[in-house]
Motif scaffolding. Structure first.
Motif, short mmCIF file in Angstrom:
data_model
loop_
_atom_site.label_atom_id
_atom_site.label_comp_id
_atom_site.label_asym_id
_atom_site.label_seq_id
_atom_site.Cartn_x
_atom_site.Cartn_y
_atom_site.Cartn_z
N ILE A 192 -3.73 6.11 3.61
CA ILE A 192 -4.98 6.05 4.38
C ILE A 192 -5.43 4.60 4.56
O ILE A 192 -5.89 4.20 5.63
N GLU A 193 -5.29 3.80 3.49
CA GLU A 193 -5.68 2.40 3.59
C GLU A 193 -4.72 1.61 4.47
O GLU A 193 -5.10 0.61 5.09
N LEU A 242 -4.08 -1.03 9.37
CA LEU A 242 -3.21 -2.19 9.55
C LEU A 242 -2.04 -1.85 10.47
O LEU A 242 -1.63 -2.67 11.30
N VAL A 243 -1.51 -0.63 10.32
CA VAL A 243 -0.42 -0.20 11.20
C VAL A 243 -0.91 -0.15 12.64
O VAL A 243 -0.21 -0.57 13.57
N GLN A 274 5.22 5.96 10.76
CA GLN A 274 5.56 7.32 10.35
C GLN A 274 5.01 7.62 8.97
O GLN A 274 4.51 8.72 8.71
N GLN A 275 5.07 6.66 8.08
CA GLN A 275 4.58 6.86 6.71
C GLN A 275 3.08 7.15 6.68
O GLN A 275 2.61 7.89 5.81
N LEU A 298 0.82 -1.22 0.00
CA LEU A 298 0.00 0.00 0.00
C LEU A 298 0.85 1.26 0.00
O LEU A 298 0.53 2.24 -0.68
N LEU A 299 1.96 1.24 0.76
CA LEU A 299 2.82 2.42 0.81
C LEU A 299 3.50 2.66 -0.54
O LEU A 299 3.69 3.81 -0.96
N ARG A 300 3.85 1.58 -1.23
CA ARG A 300 4.43 1.74 -2.58
C ARG A 300 3.43 2.39 -3.53
O ARG A 300 3.81 3.08 -4.47
N GLN A 301 2.15 2.16 -3.28
CA GLN A 301 1.10 2.75 -4.12
C GLN A 301 0.59 4.09 -3.58
O GLN A 301 -0.40 4.63 -4.07
N ASN A 302 1.29 4.63 -2.55
CA ASN A 302 0.91 5.91 -1.93
C ASN A 302 -0.50 5.87 -1.34
O ASN A 302 -1.22 6.86 -1.36
#
Length: 999
Positions: free
Chosen positions: A488-489, A493-494, A516-517, A481-485
């Motif tokens: 919020i999604e 999970l975090v 942090q991301q 998800l972070l790779r896809q920016n």
């Protein structure tokens, strides 16, 4: 929290708006749909009307009341006024009465809004209309429309039992009503009916296709459960939800018997809110006992013959056809047909197609009424059959564990009680696959609930292997998800990881980075501190904590301490030194410390190219340009695949070393490395635009930047500057600045630049004013916006007081702008007649810029022609050096001095030279001096000499409007003189006359 007495079973209109909103617990999605359609109507539209059809108890009245309550709230109350009516409007026997009822409803609405003065006036008008024996419908409607126009709010007519109203109107009146309802600005009609209305569905009827028709069906069982749960919540019953899930079979039985209507569910709730009795028959008897007074009174209100028909249909239970009713009642078809139609029209019965019989079949529309009637009127055998049915339904839904488990798999658990139920059920099941599925569902839901329930993991521990598997899945999912920016999604999970996860140092560092991301900074800090606790060498974790405090929390002193802690933890930690350098460079602006930190970083790792870039930037700030050049070159040598060092070199050469050729090479080399570098293309364009004047190349570079990123406002703005200042392509400049504003609407300077194009180049003065005002709104301290706004008011809009305010504000913002003081002086001298202030402003300007020749000439005109300081004016004039002289202005002043000395011949020669010097064009720089000169010469009585100078040089034709203006002023011609002049000359001549008179 609402008491049970506030739940509106049959008369929701008695509740307050807040209570209506709180107690509206069914049909919410449909309510939102209807409301959205109503409020979307434009004020002048032909409205879409709505007809809601549903059996008794389906929630029609509650829906109308809920719509009214919502329309009385902001923001809708400013545009709409909801009008509510009695459920049955028995008084309507013609259309005029309908409009009288609308006026009464309007009065009720004003009463609710406490508009007592308007209410008194309206009541008086209603009283007067009511006394008219033959009231015309159009007259009544016109009074209603007059009041609506006065209120300037669109009425929404919320009419129950609309079918009964239509039945009272004759065909002509129905056509009249339709004509009004399909006109522009017409009231919006939302009607309810227990049956389909023939007038709306038959092609040849007046209201065919006039309504959007909606059908309210019975609630399904899940919807019924939700209604009961909502009732528990609004009445503060916290235990009820647990009860209903353990007695699902009982509820299923009651649902089948009571017909799934919101009204009956609301009646059921008080009986079962504290739990069910041991036997469903007891619950059913209690429910029937509560409902008896109401149902009994409603039935007894029916005429006697209708009671006979109702008795026959109710006791039959199943749908009954006409022949069967005739046999039971012993009434003839001619007697039965109108009675049945009446019962259908008022909603007591519904008609179905008959099975193996002609015509229709009939049953009671409110099924629970039928059950009540059977219990009171049927024989003991029939009662026994009914109880047998209830027992069958209860056993069917309550005892099948497998089916119940399947149902639970489809339903989300929202409380710990639900989790406990599912886990217990999983243990009880003999189907291992379903048991495992239900158990895993429970674990997933525990993980969801733990975000808001800190204790749930203590009550329901999750096996370690399940937890570890989930953690691995979540890490992979978060990375993806972070790779896809998609931060919020990723955040939920975090949060789950923060609640459930544990592991070694690498786990916590990785988790902290992810937190942090997604901007969950509290979790990130906890993770990094946990990693510091666990690590033997916590340098990386201290460094991560420093990054968190610097980049996210903006707590720079703490970040400095964390970087120093990282450095203390490892004598080879070059990355914390580099990050510390960034902190000093960008946040503390301590360029010396920044340089020292970056120097430590490259000492520890000579190949750390980012530290070399930082060292170069620090040296630029310290004006150590040669050292900066070496650092950037070194960074490029280390990593010749990155464009960043070359971009820094280009800036260094362009801005500090004045080496445009090397700057161009650096930018082009950066582009060779990364042809998609927006910054490289933009900076290359700026080099061409502002340094080397290669305007075509600049345009090409900016267009390449825009091609890479159409949203880049800087490139668009630079393109606007290029077109407006360098290429006189003003329309394209306007478009470029507009594109920049569309992308960055909050940048004041772009608005100012657009305003200057409008003011100086396109002559769009109103647009210029709006642009400057927008710039000032965004940045009240924007000197250029205030200055150019003042210039606009003075030169073009002739709003001189506004010009003074703007220019004075500009001078307050920058009291060292000689041009601003010069403009103020010209405003005071030429337009406001405040000559002392003009002198003060010119002297302020000259103190800042002593060589400003324009101001010296302004002061000469002022001293000589306004303040009678002829000697001072002459001395200043004579002191002007050849290089300071503005040719036509100097000749004009020489002529005026000669006229003061009565030497008209010499003066005339100077005037002719001045005219010839213009070469047929008066510039914006000196045109005011021509107006001043004309005014001075006319006042001195030498207008003829001025006119002769024009005619002797042929400039009476070249500058004809100017010549005509002087002629009209000097000779004091008859007012009709200008009417002898062609309009093309006359109109500019009048403008010039006004400017001369002001000078």
């Amino acid at each position: 929290m609402l008491p049970l007495t506030k739940i509106g079973f049959f008369n929701p209109g008695r509740l307050s708006d807040g209570e209506i909103e709180q107690s509206f617990i069914a049909r919410i999605a449909f309510f939102e749909f209807i409301l959205k359609r109503i409020v979307a109507e434009d004020p002048n539209s032909i409205p879409q009307h709505h007809l809601i059809i549903g059996q008794r108890g389906m929630g029609k009245s509650s829906l109308l009341v809920r719509i009214a309550a919502e329309l009385r709230k902001p923001p809708y109350k400013d545009s709409f006024i909801p009008l509510s009516f009695p459920e049955e409007q028995y008084n309507i026997d013609r259309l005029a009465k309908f409009w009288l009822n609308c006026l009464d409803a309007l009065a009720d609405a004003l009463d609710k809004e406490h508009e007592m003065i308007q209410l008194a006036s309206l009541d008086a008008e209603i009283s007067s209309l009511s006394k008219e024996k033959a009231l015309d419908p159009l007259t009544a409607y016109n009074v209603f429309k007059k009041w609506i126009d006065r209120l300037n709010r669109r009425p929404v007519l919320l009419v129950d039992n609309l079918n009964l109203i239509f039945a009272k109107l004759n065909r002509e009146e129905q056509h009249q009503l339709r004509a009004i309802l399909i006109s522009n600005e017409a009231p919006i009609l939302v009607g309810a009916s227990t049956i389909a209305i023939d007038e709306t569905i038959n092609y040849d009827e007046p209201f065919y296709d006039a309504f959007q028709i909606h059908y309210l069906k019975k609630l399904d069982f899940q919807e019924s459960m939700e209604v009961l749960v909502n009732l528990a919540r609004i009445t503060g019953n916290t235990t009820f939800e647990d009860i209903i899930y353990t007695k699902r079979g009982r509820l299923e039985a009651l649902y089948q018997l009571t017909g799934g209507t919101p009204r009956t569910l609301a009646i059921i709730f008080p009986l079962i809110q504290d739990g069910f009795s041991e036997n469903i028959q007891t619950d059913l008897d209690a429910l029937l006992d509560i409902i008896t007074p109401l149902y009994k009174s409603r039935f007894e209100e029916l005429p006697e013959q209708l009671q006979v028909v109702m008795d026959a249909v109710a006791l039959h239970w199943d749908p009954v056809n006409l022949e069967q009713i005739r046999d039971i009642t012993m009434l003839q078809n001619s007697q039965l047909s109108p009675q049945l139609k009446r019962l259908v029209d008022v909603g007591w019965l519904q008609r179905l197609d008959a099975y193996q019989a002609k015509g229709g079949a009939y049953e009671l529309s409110e099924r629970f009424f039928n059950i009540w009637y059977l219990m009171r009127r049927s024989s003991r055998r029939q009662k026994k059959e009914l109880y047998s049915l209830t027992k069958f339904l209860e056993s069917f839904y309550g005892n099948d564990l497998h089916e119940f488990a399947k149902l639970r798999l489809t339903q989300k658990s929202n409380t710990a009680t639900h989790i406990a139920l599912d886990l217990a059920l999983a243990e009880a099941l003999r189907d291992d696959e379903m048991s495992s599925e239900l158990r895993n569902k429970s674990y997933d839901e525990i993980m969801d609930l733990c975000l808001n329930d800190d204790d749930i993991l203590d009550h329901f521990p999750i096996p370690k292997e399940i937890t570890e598997k989930k953690i691995r899945e979540w890490f992979d999912k978060i990375d993806d998800l972070l790779r896809q920016n998609k931060e919020i999604e990723a955040e939920p999970l975090v949060k789950k990881l923060g609640k459930i996860g544990d592991g070694p140092v690498l786990y916590w560092n990785r988790f902290g980075y992810m937190a942090q991301q997604v901007n969950n900074l509290e979790l990130a800090e906890k993770a990094f501190r946990r990693a510091i606790e666990l690590a033997e060498n916590p340098a990386n974790s201290w460094n991560s904590l420093g990054n968190l405090y610097r980049s996210k929390l903006k707590k720079y002193p703490e970040a400095e301490q964390f970087y120093l802690k990282a450095i203390e933890s490892s004598d080879r930690a070059f990355i914390p030194w580099s990050n510390l350098g960034n902190l000093y460079l960008y946040n503390f602006k301590d360029y010396t410390k920044a340089g020292q930190a970056f120097a430590h970083a490259v000492e520890l790792n000579n190949d750390h190219y980012r530290a070399w870039v930082g060292l170069g930037r620090s040296n630029v700030r310290l004006s150590r340009f040669m050292e900066a050049e070496k650092a950037f070159i070194k960074a490029h040598e280390i990593n010749n695949k990155e464009a960043a060092p070359l971009l820094e070199l280009g800036q260094l050469y362009k801005n500090h070393l004045s080496n445009n050729q090397e700057a161009e090479k650096a930018y082009k080399k950066a582009i060779d490395l990364d042809s998609k570098s927006l910054t490289a293309w933009r900076r290359l364009g700026q080099l061409y635009l502002f340094r080397t004047n290669k305007y075509e190349d600049a345009e090409w570079a900016f267009k390449k930047a825009i091609e890479l990123d159409d949203t880049d406002a800087v490139a668009w703005a630079c393109l606007g500057i290029l077109y407006s200042y360098c290429q006189t392509r003003y329309v394209e400049a306007e478009l470029a600045f507009k594109n920049a504003i569309e992308r960055e609407p909050m940048w004041a300077w772009i608005w100012t630049a657009l305003g200057i194009v409008y003011k100086d180049d396109l002559g769009k003065y109103q647009e210029a004013e709006q642009a400057f005002k927008k710039a000032i709104e965004l940045d009240p301290k924007d000197f250029h916006a205030w200055f150019d706004l003042g210039s606009l008011y003075m030169r073009f809009l002739r709003e001189y007081k506004e010009a003074e305010r703007a220019l004075k504000t500009a001078s307050d913002l920058d009291d060292q702008s000689d041009l601003c003081w010069q403009s103020l002086g010209m405003l005071y001298q030429d337009h406001l007649g405040q000559y002392q202030k003009a002198e003060w402003a010119y002297e302020k300007s000259l103190a800042i810029a002593p060589s400003n020749a324009d101001n010296k000439y302004n002061l000469i005109f002022l001293w000589r022609d306004k303040l009678n300081k002829l000697t001072q004016a002459r001395e200043l004039f004579d002191s002007l050096s050849e290089s300071e002289r503005i040719k036509d202005t100097h000749l004009l002043n020489a002529a005026i001095f000669a006229f003061y000395e009565k030497n008209a011949g010499i003066a005339g020669g100077f005037l002719q030279q001045a005219l010839l010097e213009t070469n047929g064009s008066l510039t914006s720089r000196t045109i005011n001096d021509w107006y001043r000169t004309a005014a001075a010469i006319i006042r001195l009585g030498f207008a003829d000499s001025l006119l002769h100078a024009f005619t002797d040089t042929g400039y009476d034709q070249i500058f004809k409007p100017f010549y005509v203006a002087i002629q009209a002023l000097a000779k004091k011609e008859d007012p009709l003189f200008l009417n002898s002049i062609a309009a093309e000359i006359r109109e500019p001549a009048i403008v010039i006359m006004n400017l001369i008179e002001q000078s």
